[in-house]
Enzyme design. Structure first.
Site, PDB file in Angstrom:
ATOM      1  N   LYS A  50     -13.083  -0.601   5.881  1.00 38.57           N
ATOM      2  CA  LYS A  50     -13.135  -1.601   4.561  1.00 38.57           C
ATOM      3  C   LYS A  50     -14.310  -2.578   4.458  1.00 38.57           C
ATOM      4  O   LYS A  50     -15.187  -2.548   3.762  1.00 38.57           O
ATOM      5  CB  LYS A  50     -12.066  -2.260   4.129  1.00 38.57           C
ATOM      6  CG  LYS A  50     -10.506  -1.471   4.089  1.00 38.57           C
ATOM      7  CD  LYS A  50     -10.873  -0.334   3.132  1.00 38.57           C
ATOM      8  CE  LYS A  50      -9.279   0.440   3.209  1.00 38.57           C
ATOM      9  NZ  LYS A  50      -9.685   1.705   2.281  1.00 38.57           N
TER      10      LYS A  50
ATOM     11  N   TYR B  20       0.685  -1.264  -0.095  1.00 38.44           N
ATOM     12  CA  TYR B  20      -0.101  -0.066   0.140  1.00 38.44           C
ATOM     13  C   TYR B  20       0.831   1.381  -0.008  1.00 38.44           C
ATOM     14  O   TYR B  20       1.487   1.491   0.945  1.00 38.44           O
ATOM     15  CB  TYR B  20      -1.071  -0.197   1.135  1.00 38.44           C
ATOM     16  CG  TYR B  20      -1.535   1.088   1.516  1.00 38.44           C
ATOM     17  CD1 TYR B  20      -2.403   1.901   0.753  1.00 38.44           C
ATOM     18  CD2 TYR B  20      -1.465   1.681   2.902  1.00 38.44           C
ATOM     19  CE1 TYR B  20      -3.072   2.938   1.098  1.00 38.44           C
ATOM     20  CE2 TYR B  20      -2.201   3.002   3.084  1.00 38.44           C
ATOM     21  CZ  TYR B  20      -2.841   3.602   2.163  1.00 38.44           C
ATOM     22  OH  TYR B  20      -3.542   4.650   2.703  1.00 38.44           O
TER      23      TYR B  20
ATOM     24  N   ILE C 182      -7.131  -5.197   7.999  1.00 38.75           N
ATOM     25  CA  ILE C 182      -8.299  -4.313   7.709  1.00 38.75           C
ATOM     26  C   ILE C 182      -9.316  -4.853   6.597  1.00 38.75           C
ATOM     27  O   ILE C 182     -10.545  -4.398   6.498  1.00 38.75           O
ATOM     28  CB  ILE C 182      -7.983  -2.982   7.371  1.00 38.75           C
ATOM     29  CG1 ILE C 182      -7.219  -2.947   6.141  1.00 38.75           C
ATOM     30  CG2 ILE C 182      -7.089  -2.474   8.539  1.00 38.75           C
ATOM     31  CD1 ILE C 182      -7.231  -1.166   5.799  1.00 38.75           C
TER      32      ILE C 182
ATOM     33  N   ASP D 139      -1.670  -6.366   9.587  1.00 36.20           N
ATOM     34  CA  ASP D 139      -2.875  -5.264   9.130  1.00 36.20           C
ATOM     35  C   ASP D 139      -4.031  -6.254   8.263  1.00 36.20           C
ATOM     36  O   ASP D 139      -3.872  -6.725   7.269  1.00 36.20           O
ATOM     37  CB  ASP D 139      -2.277  -4.297   8.026  1.00 36.20           C
ATOM     38  CG  ASP D 139      -3.268  -3.333   7.897  1.00 36.20           C
ATOM     39  OD1 ASP D 139      -4.369  -3.330   8.038  1.00 36.20           O
ATOM     40  OD2 ASP D 139      -2.762  -2.255   7.736  1.00 36.20           O
TER      41      ASP D 139
END
Length: 475
Positions: free
Chosen positions: A272, A145, A232, A230
């Protein structure tokens, strides 16, 4: 004199990832007001299930009115007054139950180990402050990202060393890639404090395999470093293989009471899975009480409002709703994903096989004018400014191979996605036609040069042979 942060470029705002957003904001697509504008396909936002949330709000008006259920007693004053930075217990309890539900209730989470933050951006930065000193490094698999260059480095002074993954194995993490990244950090005199992964991956849209997760646990155990997972996008897994949380791995390997467990930390958000990035709901889950204590103190600089916590605690406490929402949202994501993949396939463009997320990792290497990152940026500029689609080039995600792009599909209507695919087809058809014409002209020029260099009697024989073949065809 101003702080050096004012003139520092390490924020990453000049990345093509953010420049594409700027182009979109200057000329945004609108089906009525600006039908020729740029369609935003660089935003990983889930807009497919808003109707489910809005329907719940209509059926439960007391929640958004901040009234106690089935009474007319207002909670507004209570929520408006001071709240400490530990967060509302009701919300933390509801959030950890929701996190367990996403993982099929195979693992449970202790609300006392949860730290609330204003989104995942804040959660990741807070963890960097807790785990690393300025100049220390975290290893991150590529592609990753683009915002991590900002979130993890800008204020903390931490460094990122890429774990180079390639298309040869679908950009999967390997033991050799982990070891090589560690060596590269040592060569740069950087102290490695941990590894950070996104699972499922942004931008790949793939969930980590049990083999990769085992590699990571083995690696951090051997190096005595941290692992930040992570997660998410954990609720967006819409196809097999199913999502495996790092917590599942710890449990299955009987590491829940080990020292390794204390060096594993999870980042989560509702941006998300529930499509609520504007609500700024993030969280850190850590098994180290020292990290929880420090992160909780730091969270006072970016709190979630009490009103937001209350409303979301009411929604997430409705188990019937959350079960229905997760199932339907996954179905819609799968359907939209298939629309994008099939639409691109019709133009001759393929995607990395994926099972999660709000985007696809798209292979456009065959459309490059040259197999370079300069060629990639040249293609990206054409797609943004000529085709009118904002997509993210792989170089902004630190991909080691030019020609890959992240394309989002869940932040627009079905009609807009269809229009985007039509634009792509027109562009590809035009590009292929130009390339064919260029190759044809090249062949003509080459044949012309060859013809000029041949004796006249050879050309005469060839000419006579051609006419004999034509005459034979006519008969």
């Amino acid at each position: 004199m101003l702080s050096t942060k004012v003139t520092c470029n390490s924020h990453g705002q000049d990345s093509s990832y953010f420049l594409g957003w700027e182009a979109y904001e200057k000329n945004p697509f609108d089906e009525v007001k600006n039908p020729d504008g740029i369609i935003q396909m660089g935003l990983a936002e889930n807009q497919l299930s808003f109707d489910l949330l809005e329907s719940w709000l209509q059926k439960n008006p007391d929640a958004s009115a901040f009234k106690k259920p089935n009474t007319n007693q207002s909670l507004f004053k209570d929520l408006a007054l001071f709240q400490d930075y530990h967060g509302l217990p009701a919300f933390k309890n509801a959030l950890v139950r929701f996190m367990s539900e996403i993982r099929g209730n195979t693992v449970t989470f202790d609300p006392n180990n949860l730290v609330l933050t204003a989104g995942a951006t804040s959660a990741n930065e807070t963890l960097m402050f807790c785990l690393a000193n300025p100049g220390d490094a975290f290893l991150i698999p590529t592609p990753y990202y683009p915002g991590f260059d900002r979130d993890l480095k800008w204020r903390t002074g931490a460094e990122i060393v890429p774990i180079q993954c390639t298309s040869l194995n679908g950009f999967r993490i390997t033991k050799s890639a982990l070891e090589e990244a560690y060596k590269q950090a040592e060569k740069q005199n950087l102290k490695v404090k941990g590894v950070l992964v996104t699972n499922p991956s942004n931008p790949l849209g793939t969930s980590l395999s049990s083999h990769e997760l085992d590699l990571l646990v083995n690696f951090i155990s051997a190096k005595n470093i941290h692992l930040v997972s992570d997660e998410i996008y954990s609720g967006t897994v819409f196809s097999s293989p199913s999502f495996i949380s790092i917590m599942d791995v710890l449990k299955n390997r009987n590491l829940m009471n080990s020292e390794v467990r204390k060096r594993v930390h999870i980042v989560y958000s509702l941006s998300k899975d529930l499509g609520l990035p504007g609500f700024r709901i993030g969280a850190i889950y850590s098994n180290d009480e020292r990290v929880v204590s420090a992160a909780t103190k730091m969270s006072s600089f970016g709190l979630i409002s009490s009103q937001t916590q209350y409303l979301l605690s009411e929604i997430l406490s409705d188990k019937t709703f959350t079960k229905t929402y997760l199932s339907e949202n996954r179905r819609r994501l799968k359907q939209r994903h298939e629309m994008l993949v099939k639409g691109l396939q019709k133009t001759g463009i393929r995607c990395l096989q994926s099972n999660a997320g709000l985007f696809c990792w798209v292979d456009m290497r065959h459309l490059l004018s040259s197999d370079t990152f300069e060629g990639e940026l040249e293609l990206w500029e054409k797609i943004v400014y000529e085709v009118g689609l904002n997509i993210s080039p792989g170089s902004s995600c630190h991909c080691s191979e030019p020609g890959w792009f992240r394309v989002c599909f869940a932040n627009m209507s079905e009609e807009t996605l269809i229009l985007a695919m039509q634009r792509v087809k027109s562009f590809v058809d035009s590009t292929v036609k130009k390339n064919n014409q260029s190759r044809h002209q090249h062949l003509l020029n080459r044949n012309s040069r060859r013809t000029k260099s041949l004796p006249k009697w050879v050309f005469s024989l060839s000419f006579d042979q051609h006419h004999r073949e034509v005459a034979a065809d006519e008969r």
